[in-house]
Enzyme design. Structure first.
Site, PDB file in Angstrom:
ATOM      1  N   TYR A 104      -1.908  11.367   2.814  1.00 18.82           N
ATOM      2  CA  TYR A 104      -2.832  11.689   1.722  1.00 18.82           C
ATOM      3  C   TYR A 104      -2.893  13.192   1.477  1.00 18.82           C
ATOM      4  O   TYR A 104      -2.967  13.648   0.328  1.00 18.82           O
ATOM      5  CB  TYR A 104      -4.229  11.155   2.042  1.00 18.82           C
ATOM      6  CG  TYR A 104      -4.310   9.653   1.984  1.00 18.82           C
ATOM      7  CD1 TYR A 104      -4.550   8.995   0.774  1.00 18.82           C
ATOM      8  CD2 TYR A 104      -4.141   8.879   3.129  1.00 18.82           C
ATOM      9  CE1 TYR A 104      -4.620   7.618   0.720  1.00 18.82           C
ATOM     10  CE2 TYR A 104      -4.205   7.506   3.074  1.00 18.82           C
ATOM     11  CZ  TYR A 104      -4.445   6.875   1.872  1.00 18.82           C
ATOM     12  OH  TYR A 104      -4.504   5.500   1.804  1.00 18.82           O
ATOM     13  N   ASP A 121       0.843  -1.193   0.000  1.00 22.36           N
ATOM     14  CA  ASP A 121       0.000   0.000   0.000  1.00 22.36           C
ATOM     15  C   ASP A 121       0.884   1.251   0.000  1.00 22.36           C
ATOM     16  O   ASP A 121       1.743   1.398  -0.860  1.00 22.36           O
ATOM     17  CB  ASP A 121      -0.952  -0.069   1.208  1.00 22.36           C
ATOM     18  CG  ASP A 121      -1.970   1.045   1.256  1.00 22.36           C
ATOM     19  OD1 ASP A 121      -2.933   0.988   0.461  1.00 22.36           O
ATOM     20  OD2 ASP A 121      -1.817   1.965   2.079  1.00 22.36           O
ATOM     21  N   HIS A 161      -7.144  -6.532  -0.470  1.00 19.73           N
ATOM     22  CA  HIS A 161      -6.075  -5.537  -0.509  1.00 19.73           C
ATOM     23  C   HIS A 161      -4.974  -5.862   0.498  1.00 19.73           C
ATOM     24  O   HIS A 161      -3.802  -5.573   0.261  1.00 19.73           O
ATOM     25  CB  HIS A 161      -6.674  -4.158  -0.205  1.00 19.73           C
ATOM     26  CG  HIS A 161      -5.686  -3.043  -0.189  1.00 19.73           C
ATOM     27  ND1 HIS A 161      -5.173  -2.485  -1.347  1.00 19.73           N
ATOM     28  CD2 HIS A 161      -5.101  -2.369   0.841  1.00 19.73           C
ATOM     29  CE1 HIS A 161      -4.320  -1.518  -1.027  1.00 19.73           C
ATOM     30  NE2 HIS A 161      -4.262  -1.434   0.291  1.00 19.73           N
TER      31      HIS A 161
END
Length: 346
Positions: free
Chosen positions: A269, A166, A325
């Site tokens: 982010y 990730d 994921h």
């Protein structure tokens, strides 16, 4: 080249647009969160964790025989890591993603200790590592520099195997692009080459919808407040997969007890919209790469994995159709087998 003034203006414009879009996303999801709240209250079993009054995660989890807890001092942050295997062996460095910490590599810490010095870090802003303030502290240049410093200190300038998942893999891709001499073999998991990510998110509507949370996270304070308030139900949704053990879920819930515990991870982010790092040209990776991909990923389209092949000279794609994921935790035996086979060939 754009001037500093132009970059400042672009940054302000981009920030205003993202705040507007983030507000729309918040208005849309708020009714769902209100519905989640009673369920969160009923199912929030983290009270049993709080009663133990642990001061950090390292003593609690490292005592399970996963490795020894250490810290490494970098230029501006102290990074916590768990180490398994002899320090005389080649370095296998493990970088986790959002919203995880070193514990996501528990299966690899056990598996590869016989052949490597396995080091699973808490990235800056996570777990027991330092949590610097401000979005600028989480720009890609700083994150890449953290990894390079760790390799220089613990691996004497060389990492035999870089395992990454990730966000950790996003940073890992940048490390092998910018500093290929430092990594011998690269194993990213459920994270594509940056050029593949940009290509897919720019052309596939389904990926844009899947990436709604990246827009939502641009808001100040609100994401931390909501995620903390509804953490039991929302974290269950994030990590939803068959075979998730309650003790593993508690480990993550314990890590994010307070609102400020989420600010560092979400700042990864928030730093994405920086104009200095947006729209960079794709560069072909020369480091041998095994991209492991869980086929049931709810956040990233599998087309990203296939497109990544164009951006690596020595590329292998290891698909695990039944995994989500969180592939290295869902299917540890398959993941470890694919890594072993890759290391034997390269």
């Amino acid at each position: 080249m754009p001037t500093a003034k132009a970059n400042w203006a672009i940054g302000i414009a981009v920030q205003c647009v993202t705040w507007f879009l983030s507000s729309l996303v918040t208005v849309f999801i708020l009714p769902f969160l209100v519905v989640f709240w009673p369920w969160s209250v009923v199912t929030d079993y983290t009270g049993t964790v709080k009663k133990k009054k642990r001061t950090s995660s390292k003593g609690w989890l490292a005592s399970r025989g996963l490795g020894k807890s250490h810290f490494v001092q970098l230029k501006d942050v102290s990074i916590h890591y768990i180490e398994s295997g002899s320090s005389s062996r080649p370095l296998m460095l493990c970088l986790h993603g959002f919203p995880e910490f070193w514990y996501s590599w528990r299966h690899q810490l056990k598996e590869f200790a016989s052949t490597h010095r396995v080091v699973a870090v808490d990235m800056r802003g996570y777990g027991d590592s330092d949590k610097p303030n401000g979005r600028d502290a989480y720009k890609m240049n700083r994150l890449v520099d953290d990894v390079c410093q760790i390799i220089n200190i613990l691996g004497k300038g060389k990492c035999d195997v870089l395992l990454a998942h990730d966000w950790g893999a996003g940073i890992g891709w940048e490390v092998v692009i910018r500093h290929p001499q430092m990594v011998r073999r690269f194993v990213p998991m459920n994270c594509p080459h940056p050029a593949a990510f940009i290509s897919v998110i720019s052309s596939e509507l389904t990926q844009i919808f899947k990436s709604w949370y990246m827009i939502f996270f641009q808001l100040p304070v609100v994401p931390e407040l909501l995620l903390t308030a509804f953490r039991a139900s929302l974290f269950r949704w994030v990590f939803q997969r068959p075979g998730l053990k309650e003790e593993d879920a508690k480990a993550y819930l314990y890590l994010y007890r307070h609102r400020n515990d989420l600010t560092g991870p979400i700042n990864y982010y928030r730093s994405m919209i920086d104009p200095d790092t947006m729209g960079q040209e794709g560069i072909v990776v020369k480091v041998p790469t095994l991209l492991i991909w869980g086929g049931e990923d709810r956040f990233l389209n599998i087309s990203m994995a296939h497109q990544s092949a164009k951006w690596a000279e020595n590329f292998t794609l290891g698909l695990i159709p039944e995994a989500s994921h969180w592939v290295q935790q869902d299917a540890p035996h398959n993941v470890n087998r694919k890594i072993r086979e890759f290391l034997e060939k390269v």
